[in-house]
Design a protein around this motif. Structure first.
Motif, PDB file in Angstrom:
ATOM      1  N   THR A  36     -47.230 -20.072  23.274  1.00 43.00           N
ATOM      2  CA  THR A  36     -47.756 -21.297  22.693  1.00 43.00           C
ATOM      3  C   THR A  36     -47.370 -21.460  21.234  1.00 43.00           C
ATOM      4  OG1 THR A  36     -49.821 -20.189  22.150  1.00 43.00           O
ATOM      5  CG2 THR A  36     -49.729 -21.367  24.246  1.00 43.00           C
ATOM      6  N   CYS A  37     -46.837 -20.434  20.625  1.00 41.14           N
ATOM      7  CA  CYS A  37     -46.468 -20.507  19.210  1.00 41.14           C
ATOM      8  C   CYS A  37     -45.079 -19.909  19.038  1.00 41.14           C
ATOM      9  CB  CYS A  37     -47.473 -19.745  18.352  1.00 41.14           C
ATOM     10  SG  CYS A  37     -47.093 -19.781  16.597  1.00 41.14           S
ATOM     11  N   PHE A  38     -44.299 -20.520  18.198  1.00 44.65           N
ATOM     12  CA  PHE A  38     -42.927 -20.085  17.955  1.00 44.65           C
ATOM     13  C   PHE A  38     -42.766 -19.952  16.451  1.00 44.65           C
ATOM     14  CE2 PHE A  38     -38.249 -21.296  18.171  1.00 44.65           C
ATOM     15  CZ  PHE A  38     -37.868 -20.127  18.806  1.00 44.65           C
ATOM     16  N   TYR A  39     -42.567 -18.746  15.980  1.00 42.13           N
ATOM     17  CA  TYR A  39     -42.472 -18.487  14.541  1.00 42.13           C
ATOM     18  C   TYR A  39     -41.008 -18.316  14.172  1.00 42.13           C
ATOM     19  CZ  TYR A  39     -42.861 -15.960  10.133  1.00 42.13           C
ATOM     20  OH  TYR A  39     -42.734 -15.549   8.834  1.00 42.13           O
ATOM     21  N   LEU A  40     -40.518 -19.149  13.258  1.00 43.76           N
ATOM     22  CA  LEU A  40     -39.120 -19.094  12.849  1.00 43.76           C
ATOM     23  C   LEU A  40     -39.011 -18.613  11.419  1.00 43.76           C
ATOM     24  CD1 LEU A  40     -37.789 -22.523  14.135  1.00 43.76           C
ATOM     25  CD2 LEU A  40     -37.467 -20.288  15.177  1.00 43.76           C
ATOM     26  N   LYS A  41     -38.307 -17.563  11.230  1.00 44.38           N
ATOM     27  CA  LYS A  41     -37.979 -17.127   9.878  1.00 44.38           C
ATOM     28  C   LYS A  41     -36.465 -17.160   9.793  1.00 44.38           C
ATOM     29  CE  LYS A  41     -38.872 -13.914   6.286  1.00 44.38           C
ATOM     30  NZ  LYS A  41     -39.488 -12.719   5.804  1.00 44.38           N
ATOM     31  N   LEU A  42     -35.949 -18.279   9.343  1.00 39.98           N
ATOM     32  CA  LEU A  42     -34.521 -18.544   9.403  1.00 39.98           C
ATOM     33  C   LEU A  42     -33.900 -18.497   8.014  1.00 39.98           C
ATOM     34  CD1 LEU A  42     -34.744 -21.412  11.976  1.00 39.98           C
ATOM     35  CD2 LEU A  42     -33.970 -19.094  12.386  1.00 39.98           C
ATOM     36  N   GLN A  43     -34.152 -17.445   7.291  1.00 34.83           N
ATOM     37  CA  GLN A  43     -33.617 -17.358   5.942  1.00 34.83           C
ATOM     38  C   GLN A  43     -32.102 -17.348   5.944  1.00 34.83           C
ATOM     39  OE1 GLN A  43     -35.456 -14.391   3.469  1.00 34.83           O
ATOM     40  NE2 GLN A  43     -37.238 -14.394   4.768  1.00 34.83           N
ATOM     41  N   ASP A  44     -31.515 -16.673   6.891  1.00 37.55           N
ATOM     42  CA  ASP A  44     -30.067 -16.561   6.946  1.00 37.55           C
ATOM     43  C   ASP A  44     -29.570 -17.001   8.307  1.00 37.55           C
ATOM     44  OD1 ASP A  44     -29.962 -15.541   4.333  1.00 37.55           O
ATOM     45  OD2 ASP A  44     -30.453 -13.555   5.065  1.00 37.55           O
ATOM     46  N   ILE A  45     -29.880 -18.252   8.643  1.00 35.57           N
ATOM     47  CA  ILE A  45     -29.666 -18.781   9.981  1.00 35.57           C
ATOM     48  C   ILE A  45     -28.203 -18.743  10.414  1.00 35.57           C
ATOM     49  CG2 ILE A  45     -29.421 -21.168   9.230  1.00 35.57           C
ATOM     50  CD1 ILE A  45     -31.013 -21.969  11.718  1.00 35.57           C
ATOM     51  N   GLU A  79     -30.788 -13.197  -6.305  1.00 36.50           N
ATOM     52  CA  GLU A  79     -30.155 -11.883  -6.399  1.00 36.50           C
ATOM     53  C   GLU A  79     -30.288 -11.065  -5.122  1.00 36.50           C
ATOM     54  OE1 GLU A  79     -31.235  -9.687  -9.870  1.00 36.50           O
ATOM     55  OE2 GLU A  79     -31.049 -11.441 -11.167  1.00 36.50           O
ATOM     56  N   LEU A  80     -31.318 -11.309  -4.320  1.00 35.87           N
ATOM     57  CA  LEU A  80     -31.511 -10.523  -3.105  1.00 35.87           C
ATOM     58  C   LEU A  80     -30.853 -11.138  -1.875  1.00 35.87           C
ATOM     59  CD1 LEU A  80     -35.190  -9.361  -3.573  1.00 35.87           C
ATOM     60  CD2 LEU A  80     -33.087  -8.155  -4.137  1.00 35.87           C
ATOM     61  N   GLY A  81     -30.717 -12.456  -1.868  1.00 32.68           N
ATOM     62  CA  GLY A  81     -30.082 -13.111  -0.734  1.00 32.68           C
ATOM     63  C   GLY A  81     -28.577 -12.938  -0.787  1.00 32.68           C
ATOM     64  N   LYS A  82     -27.947 -13.013   0.347  1.00 27.23           N
ATOM     65  CA  LYS A  82     -26.504 -12.789   0.407  1.00 27.23           C
ATOM     66  C   LYS A  82     -25.729 -13.974   0.946  1.00 27.23           C
ATOM     67  CE  LYS A  82     -27.034  -8.391  -0.639  1.00 27.23           C
ATOM     68  NZ  LYS A  82     -27.454  -8.232  -1.998  1.00 27.23           N
ATOM     69  N   LEU A  83     -26.409 -15.026   1.364  1.00 26.78           N
ATOM     70  CA  LEU A  83     -25.714 -16.111   2.038  1.00 26.78           C
ATOM     71  C   LEU A  83     -25.054 -17.098   1.078  1.00 26.78           C
ATOM     72  CD1 LEU A  83     -25.035 -16.956   4.873  1.00 26.78           C
ATOM     73  CD2 LEU A  83     -27.060 -18.377   4.893  1.00 26.78           C
ATOM     74  N   LYS A  84     -25.581 -17.234  -0.122  1.00 20.00           N
ATOM     75  CA  LYS A  84     -24.995 -18.081  -1.162  1.00 20.00           C
ATOM     76  C   LYS A  84     -25.021 -19.572  -0.815  1.00 20.00           C
ATOM     77  CE  LYS A  84     -24.067 -14.335  -3.422  1.00 20.00           C
ATOM     78  NZ  LYS A  84     -25.136 -13.830  -4.240  1.00 20.00           N
ATOM     79  N   LEU A  85     -26.139 -20.037  -0.236  1.00 19.13           N
ATOM     80  CA  LEU A  85     -26.294 -21.463   0.030  1.00 19.13           C
ATOM     81  C   LEU A  85     -26.588 -22.216  -1.265  1.00 19.13           C
ATOM     82  CD1 LEU A  85     -28.510 -21.633   3.247  1.00 19.13           C
ATOM     83  CD2 LEU A  85     -26.042 -21.942   3.056  1.00 19.13           C
ATOM     84  N   THR A  86     -26.102 -23.420  -1.346  1.00 14.61           N
ATOM     85  CA  THR A  86     -26.435 -24.310  -2.460  1.00 14.61           C
ATOM     86  C   THR A  86     -27.756 -25.008  -2.145  1.00 14.61           C
ATOM     87  OG1 THR A  86     -25.294 -26.143  -1.412  1.00 14.61           O
ATOM     88  CG2 THR A  86     -23.978 -24.741  -2.904  1.00 14.61           C
ATOM     89  N   ASP A  87     -28.242 -25.801  -3.081  1.00 18.76           N
ATOM     90  CA  ASP A  87     -29.425 -26.622  -2.810  1.00 18.76           C
ATOM     91  C   ASP A  87     -29.161 -27.516  -1.598  1.00 18.76           C
ATOM     92  OD1 ASP A  87     -30.653 -25.491  -5.003  1.00 18.76           O
ATOM     93  OD2 ASP A  87     -30.546 -27.291  -6.254  1.00 18.76           O
TER      94      ASP A  87
END
Length: 141
Positions: A36-45, A79-87
């Motif tokens: 019934t619940c779907f939790y998405l943590k898509l930091q580096d999708i 500094e901790l993320g590695k994907l380098k997405l822009t705004d």
């Protein structure tokens, strides 16, 4: 998040983070026949082919509601993320996730998360999901 028979967690990680998690002996993601619940943590999708993976996962899972962690760790100045997405990349990701849920008639709850920078820059990034939600509300609901 505590797992229950009525929830499923999908955590999209960068390939390096995924390998490290597997090496550490972390348990596999739980899966249940009816949830019934779907939790998405898509930091580096983008580790997954998001335009195929996310809709297919939602369609297979049939959640009643989605909890989306709109983390800003993948930002290019984090500094901790590695994907380098822009705004704009964060905006596009959030728009894709919200539209994917809304177009299927699934309610979505979103929270802000992550991100390491000075407070004004970080708060601007956290506001992206709010702008996206407003746009989705105005145009799709």
């Amino acid at each position: 998040m505590r797992y229950a028979a009525s929830s499923k967690t999908v955590s999209a990680l960068m390939q390096k983070q995924w390998r490290e998690r597997r090496k550490s002996g972390s348990p596999p993601q739980p899966s249940f026949k009816r949830c019934t619940c779907f939790y998405l943590k898509l930091q580096d999708i983008f580790f997954f082919s998001s335009q195929e993976y996310l809709p297919a996962t939602i369609d297979d899972f049939h959640p009643d509601v989605i909890l989306y962690d709109a983390g800003v760790d993948p930002h290019e100045r984090d500094e901790l993320g590695k994907l380098k997405l822009t705004d704009q990349g964060l905006y596009n990701r959030d728009m894709f996730v919200l539209k994917t849920a809304i177009c299927r008639g699934i309610p979505i709850i979103t929270v802000i998360g992550g991100g390491y920078d000075e407070i004004m820059a970080l708060s601007a990034r956290h506001s992206i999901i709010h702008r996206v939600a407003t746009e989705v509300w105005d145009n799709y609901l």
